[in-house]
Enzyme design. Structure first.
Site, short mmCIF file in Angstrom:
data_model
loop_
_atom_site.label_atom_id
_atom_site.label_comp_id
_atom_site.label_asym_id
_atom_site.label_seq_id
_atom_site.Cartn_x
_atom_site.Cartn_y
_atom_site.Cartn_z
N CYS A 1 6.63 8.62 7.41
CA CYS A 1 6.50 9.52 6.27
C CYS A 1 5.10 10.13 6.19
O CYS A 1 4.10 9.43 6.10
CB CYS A 1 6.84 8.76 4.98
SG CYS A 1 6.26 9.54 3.47
N GLY A 2 5.03 11.47 6.20
CA GLY A 2 3.75 12.16 6.15
C GLY A 2 2.99 11.91 4.86
O GLY A 2 1.76 11.71 4.87
N HIS A 3 3.69 11.89 3.73
CA HIS A 3 3.03 11.64 2.45
C HIS A 3 2.48 10.22 2.40
O HIS A 3 1.42 9.97 1.79
CB HIS A 3 4.01 11.86 1.29
CG HIS A 3 4.43 13.29 1.11
ND1 HIS A 3 3.53 14.28 0.78
CD2 HIS A 3 5.63 13.90 1.22
CE1 HIS A 3 4.16 15.44 0.69
NE2 HIS A 3 5.44 15.24 0.96
N CYS A 4 3.20 9.29 3.03
CA CYS A 4 2.72 7.90 3.07
C CYS A 4 1.44 7.80 3.90
O CYS A 4 0.51 7.07 3.54
CB CYS A 4 3.79 6.98 3.66
SG CYS A 4 5.39 7.06 2.80
#
Length: 503
Positions: free
Chosen positions: A56-59
């Site tokens: 996950c990029g946001h993670c």
């Protein structure tokens, strides 16, 4: 309960910048699995848990901030933990995780949703507030520390903690405890040091004016009025809007006046100084913000600023999604901007609508609608209109396209009675006359002939269902109209049944 005096919120945030040096070598974030989750979480009076996915990029963007916050909060006995939802899918599912990252605050095993920022200082501030009572007791010895403990703190000076305004103050604090620090004091020395006469309610900020006293009789205050006053003061007169602060402005429901600036421009501060008195003049009616034009140039384009030219100014009404750009050929001047804002608030300023050119021809069975033709087409009472509002990049829209084309083909013989249309919403603004706004793609709207009502289609997107919907809601006949043959003006014709049967 006394306000903690060892490390204030502000000083804890300052320590966060020192934490990142050790992140690469060790982590202060606990790693939880289905075997360790319950024992680790239930034993803690306060713990923050991130449910994430490694891809996950946001993670990934959150990770360094989460590590910094964990290191700083460790000194306050507040733990941060994480769960890998790819490796621990069942555990994440049992906690209702539907997207990544999901953050939850646990108190002795009882979860609540985390609603704070995603940067290190914001996480620290949020969790320290969670670790405090809704209202902290403040004394003369902790007064200065509390007044400067966070970006905004609220302090009540009272002669009695049981009489007005204390009950309403405490109720407000309970409601807003996740956002702000609240304190109360009846300490005569603290009151004297503050230079106020009790009862008094004072907001202390590290931006704009440092000290602001509640302007009405505190003893008569009610929660709703106090909350509204605090929320208004929480928003800077002319602050920066970005990914962290946008929700604060958007959530207020008020229009936003954007000043697009290049942060490297040597005249940036001068431009801000020019507009700050204007922002102060209209405070409470419209939010003035400045925004980094080098990062958010696409947003400027979306707000109908035609050229990447800075500084530029534009007003956006979030409720109806209309935009009012300042003439980019003119310099940003306080008097001109003030006049523009005044006209806008008086309802005299016309929005600038983005529109694609009107097509030279309409040869397809689906009518290509643009903003300039919206009123002409949608408010033609002689026709039923069924329109798809789409975005070119939208995957669902791409899947719908051949079906929508087939719907147009199916009713091609009744185009003079029924319009099947499409409008690219990223390139065409809805005019003020439209009684709805687009919040997702595709959105399908049907307006029956002779009606001012727009019906939203919410069924499945199969061709048969769309045809049935049109047949149910159309006011006009769906039989093709046929001109009488020459020299046979009295001839009659009935369309074959097959022309309008369902598929």
């Amino acid at each position: 309960m006394r306000f903690p005096s060892l490390v204030s919120v502000a000083s804890a945030i300052a320590l966060a910048s020192l934490a990142s040096a050790d992140v690469a070598e060790s982590s202060d974030v606990l790693v939880l699995t289905k075997d360790t989750f319950t024992s680790a979480v239930n034993s803690e009076p306060l713990i923050l848990v991130e449910f994430y996915a490694p891809w996950c990029g946001h993670c990934k963007a959150l990770a360094p901030h989460y590590e910094e916050a964990a290191t700083t909060l460790k000194g306050k006995d507040i733990k941060l933990a994480k769960v890998d939802c790819v490796d621990q899918a069942d555990l994440c599912q049992s906690h209702g995780v539907q997207g990544y990252p999901t953050l939850k605050v646990f108190r002795n095993g009882e979860p609540t949703e985390y609603s704070g920022p995603r940067k290190a200082d914001g996480i620290i501030s949020y969790m320290l507030k969670q670790n405090l009572p809704a209202v902290s007791d403040v004394t003369a010895s902790s007064l200065t520390e509390f007044q400067n403990a966070d970006k905004l703190v609220v302090l009540a000076y009272v002669s009695s903690t049981t009489k007005a305004p204390a009950p309403e103050f405490s109720a407000t604090a309970e409601k807003l405890r996740d956002e702000y620090l609240f304190g109360i004091t009846s300490d005569a020395a603290a009151i004297a040091a503050a230079g106020v006469t009790p009862p008094a309610i004072v907001v202390y900020r590290n931006f704009d004016e440092h000290i602001t006293e509640y302007p009405h009789p505190p003893s008569a205050v009610i929660t709703a009025e106090l909350e509204a006053w605090i929320q208004q003061l929480s928003i800077p007169i002319l602050g920066e809007v970005n990914g962290e602060t946008y929700a604060m402005y958007a959530g207020s429901g008020k229009p936003i006046a954007y000043l697009f600036l290049d942060p490297t421009d040597e005249k940036k501060d001068e431009t801000l100084a020019v507009l700050k008195p204007v922002a102060a003049k209209y405070r409470g009616k419209i939010h003035f913000v400045w925004i980094d034009a080098t990062k958010f140039g696409d947003h400027a384009k979306a707000l109908n600023l035609a050229e990447p030219k800075w500084p530029s100014f534009v007003i956006q009404n979030l409720e109806d999604q209309l935009k009012y750009p300042y003439d980019q050929s003119k310099p940003i001047e306080a008097e001109a901007v003030s006049a523009m804002v005044g006209e806008y608030l008086a309802g005299k300023l016309l929005p600038k609508l983005k529109s694609q050119p009107i097509p030279e021809s309409q040869n397809e069975s689906v009518f290509t609608l643009v903003s300039e033709q919206f009123d002409e087409v949608m408010y033609d009472d002689s026709k039923d209109v069924f329109v798809e509002f789409y975005a070119t990049w939208c995957g669902h829209c791409k899947r719908l396209k051949p079906i929508w084309d087939s719907l147009g083909d199916h009713f091609a013989d009744v185009k003079d009675q029924l319009v099947i249309a499409k409008m690219e919403s990223q390139e065409n603004d809805l005019p003020a006359s439209a009684p709805f706004r687009i919040s997702g793609f595709p959105t399908l709207k049907f307006k029956p002939a002779g009606s001012q009502e727009f019906l939203e289609y919410s069924g499945d997107r199969e061709l048969e269902s769309l045809i049935a919907y049109v047949q149910e809601h159309a006011k006009n006949s769906l039989k093709p109209s046929v001109k009488a043959p020459e020299n046979e003006s009295q001839a009659t014709f009935e369309a074959p049944r097959e022309a309008h049967d369902e598929l």
